[in-house]
Write a protein that holds these residues in place. Structure first.
Motif, PDB file in Angstrom:
ATOM      1  N   MET A  54       0.830  -1.172   0.000  1.00 55.82           N
ATOM      2  CA  MET A  54       0.000   0.000   0.000  1.00 55.82           C
ATOM      3  C   MET A  54       0.881   1.243   0.000  1.00 55.82           C
ATOM      4  N   PRO A  55       0.402   2.326  -0.549  1.00 58.93           N
ATOM      5  CA  PRO A  55       1.229   3.521  -0.692  1.00 58.93           C
ATOM      6  C   PRO A  55       1.697   4.115   0.630  1.00 58.93           C
ATOM      7  N   ALA A  56       0.895   4.027   1.702  1.00 56.70           N
ATOM      8  CA  ALA A  56       1.299   4.630   2.972  1.00 56.70           C
ATOM      9  C   ALA A  56       0.733   3.825   4.135  1.00 56.70           C
ATOM     10  N   ASN A  57       1.452   3.861   5.246  1.00 52.01           N
ATOM     11  CA  ASN A  57       1.017   3.196   6.461  1.00 52.01           C
ATOM     12  C   ASN A  57       0.129   4.171   7.237  1.00 52.01           C
ATOM     13  N   THR A  58      -1.145   4.207   6.874  1.00 53.08           N
ATOM     14  CA  THR A  58      -2.102   5.107   7.514  1.00 53.08           C
ATOM     15  C   THR A  58      -3.304   4.300   7.991  1.00 53.08           C
ATOM     16  N   PRO A  59      -4.057   4.836   8.959  1.00 55.72           N
ATOM     17  CA  PRO A  59      -5.246   4.118   9.409  1.00 55.72           C
ATOM     18  C   PRO A  59      -6.205   3.861   8.243  1.00 55.72           C
ATOM     19  N   GLY A  60      -6.665   2.633   8.124  1.00 55.49           N
ATOM     20  CA  GLY A  60      -7.593   2.259   7.068  1.00 55.49           C
ATOM     21  C   GLY A  60      -6.940   1.870   5.764  1.00 55.49           C
ATOM     22  N   ALA A  61      -5.613   1.919   5.690  1.00 56.29           N
ATOM     23  CA  ALA A  61      -4.925   1.602   4.439  1.00 56.29           C
ATOM     24  C   ALA A  61      -5.182   0.162   3.998  1.00 56.29           C
ATOM     25  N   LEU A  62      -5.276  -0.766   4.924  1.00 56.79           N
ATOM     26  CA  LEU A  62      -5.539  -2.162   4.582  1.00 56.79           C
ATOM     27  C   LEU A  62      -7.031  -2.408   4.349  1.00 56.79           C
ATOM     28  N   LEU A  63      -7.867  -1.636   5.024  1.00 57.29           N
ATOM     29  CA  LEU A  63      -9.308  -1.812   4.906  1.00 57.29           C
ATOM     30  C   LEU A  63      -9.803  -1.602   3.480  1.00 57.29           C
ATOM     31  N   LYS A  64      -9.323  -0.581   2.812  1.00 61.76           N
ATOM     32  CA  LYS A  64      -9.802  -0.265   1.459  1.00 61.76           C
ATOM     33  C   LYS A  64      -9.569  -1.407   0.476  1.00 61.76           C
ATOM     34  N   PRO A  65      -8.375  -1.970   0.407  1.00 64.48           N
ATOM     35  CA  PRO A  65      -8.179  -3.112  -0.509  1.00 64.48           C
ATOM     36  C   PRO A  65      -9.010  -4.342  -0.121  1.00 64.48           C
ATOM     37  N   LEU A  66      -9.168  -4.591   1.179  1.00 61.51           N
ATOM     38  CA  LEU A  66      -9.950  -5.755   1.603  1.00 61.51           C
ATOM     39  C   LEU A  66     -11.430  -5.593   1.263  1.00 61.51           C
ATOM     40  N   GLN A  67     -11.928  -4.364   1.301  1.00 59.08           N
ATOM     41  CA  GLN A  67     -13.329  -4.118   0.954  1.00 59.08           C
ATOM     42  C   GLN A  67     -13.617  -4.447  -0.510  1.00 59.08           C
ATOM     43  N   ILE A  68     -12.625  -4.328  -1.356  1.00 60.27           N
ATOM     44  CA  ILE A  68     -12.787  -4.664  -2.775  1.00 60.27           C
ATOM     45  C   ILE A  68     -13.247  -6.111  -2.908  1.00 60.27           C
ATOM     46  N   PHE A  69     -12.639  -6.996  -2.145  1.00 57.25           N
ATOM     47  CA  PHE A  69     -13.014  -8.413  -2.197  1.00 57.25           C
ATOM     48  C   PHE A  69     -14.361  -8.653  -1.519  1.00 57.25           C
ATOM     49  N   ALA A  70     -14.595  -8.004  -0.386  1.00 63.88           N
ATOM     50  CA  ALA A  70     -15.851  -8.182   0.347  1.00 63.88           C
ATOM     51  C   ALA A  70     -17.044  -7.741  -0.491  1.00 63.88           C
ATOM     52  N   GLN A  71     -16.926  -6.635  -1.198  1.00 65.54           N
ATOM     53  CA  GLN A  71     -18.023  -6.125  -2.012  1.00 65.54           C
ATOM     54  C   GLN A  71     -18.397  -7.073  -3.143  1.00 65.54           C
ATOM     55  N   ARG A  72     -17.457  -7.888  -3.569  1.00 63.53           N
ATOM     56  CA  ARG A  72     -17.707  -8.834  -4.660  1.00 63.53           C
ATOM     57  C   ARG A  72     -17.975 -10.248  -4.158  1.00 63.53           C
ATOM     58  N   GLY A  73     -18.022 -10.429  -2.844  1.00 68.06           N
ATOM     59  CA  GLY A  73     -18.291 -11.745  -2.279  1.00 68.06           C
ATOM     60  C   GLY A  73     -17.145 -12.725  -2.442  1.00 68.06           C
ATOM     61  N   ILE A  74     -15.914 -12.213  -2.526  1.00 63.72           N
ATOM     62  CA  ILE A  74     -14.729 -13.070  -2.671  1.00 63.72           C
ATOM     63  C   ILE A  74     -14.148 -13.322  -1.281  1.00 63.72           C
ATOM     64  N   ASN A  75     -14.070 -14.593  -0.908  1.00 64.76           N
ATOM     65  CA  ASN A  75     -13.581 -14.965   0.416  1.00 64.76           C
ATOM     66  C   ASN A  75     -12.057 -15.028   0.448  1.00 64.76           C
ATOM     67  N   LEU A  76     -11.479 -14.443   1.478  1.00 66.32           N
ATOM     68  CA  LEU A  76     -10.046 -14.559   1.724  1.00 66.32           C
ATOM     69  C   LEU A  76      -9.853 -15.671   2.741  1.00 66.32           C
ATOM     70  N   SER A  77      -9.146 -16.715   2.366  1.00 67.92           N
ATOM     71  CA  SER A  77      -8.927 -17.821   3.287  1.00 67.92           C
ATOM     72  C   SER A  77      -7.653 -17.635   4.103  1.00 67.92           C
ATOM     73  N   ARG A  78      -6.808 -16.677   3.678  1.00 66.37           N
ATOM     74  CA  ARG A  78      -5.567 -16.436   4.414  1.00 66.37           C
ATOM     75  C   ARG A  78      -5.014 -15.072   4.036  1.00 66.37           C
ATOM     76  N   ILE A  79      -4.472 -14.352   5.017  1.00 69.71           N
ATOM     77  CA  ILE A  79      -3.759 -13.115   4.763  1.00 69.71           C
ATOM     78  C   ILE A  79      -2.542 -13.102   5.686  1.00 69.71           C
ATOM     79  N   GLU A  80      -1.418 -12.746   5.123  1.00 68.96           N
ATOM     80  CA  GLU A  80      -0.160 -12.779   5.855  1.00 68.96           C
ATOM     81  C   GLU A  80       0.633 -11.527   5.508  1.00 68.96           C
ATOM     82  N   SER A  81       1.307 -10.955   6.489  1.00 71.44           N
ATOM     83  CA  SER A  81       2.138  -9.771   6.233  1.00 71.44           C
ATOM     84  C   SER A  81       3.599 -10.108   6.503  1.00 71.44           C
ATOM     85  N   ARG A  82       4.459  -9.489   5.742  1.00 76.07           N
ATOM     86  CA  ARG A  82       5.909  -9.634   5.886  1.00 76.07           C
ATOM     87  C   ARG A  82       6.545  -8.254   5.740  1.00 76.07           C
ATOM     88  N   PRO A  83       7.549  -7.940   6.547  1.00 78.45           N
ATOM     89  CA  PRO A  83       8.215  -6.646   6.380  1.00 78.45           C
ATOM     90  C   PRO A  83       8.936  -6.570   5.036  1.00 78.45           C
TER      91      PRO A  83
END
Length: 83
Positions: free
Chosen positions: A1-30
């Motif tokens: 994501m372009p910046a580490n700001t509140p809600g930065a991860l929420l916006k991309p995840l909503q893209i999948f939720a709005q289309r009914g696409i299930n995420l079975s796993r999410i992992e972060s790495r530095p």
């Protein structure tokens, strides 16, 4: 994501939720570029060729610095699995 700001991860995840696409796993790495920068890896339960998934990926590019598909495979329905 372009910046580490509140809600930065929420916006991309909503893209999948709005289309009914299930995420079975999410992992972060530095990223190891800068403190507080992360890469995210996600497993999705959707066919990469479906229109809803193509639409989600197209919209996701507006919220990501780098977007790569590392692999895709078909998921068998539970009724198709025999023990």
């Amino acid at each position: 994501m372009p910046a580490n700001t509140p809600g930065a991860l929420l916006k991309p995840l909503q893209i999948f939720a709005q289309r009914g696409i299930n995420l079975s796993r999410i992992e972060s790495r530095p990223t190891k570029r800068s403190l507080g920068e992360y890469l995210f890896f996600m497993d999705l339960e959707a066919d990469a060729k479906e229109a809803q998934m193509q639409s989600a990926l197209a919209e996701l590019t507006m919220h990501t610095e780098i977007l790569k598909i590392l692999g895709a495979y078909n998921v068998l329905p539970i009724s198709a699995v025999t023990l």
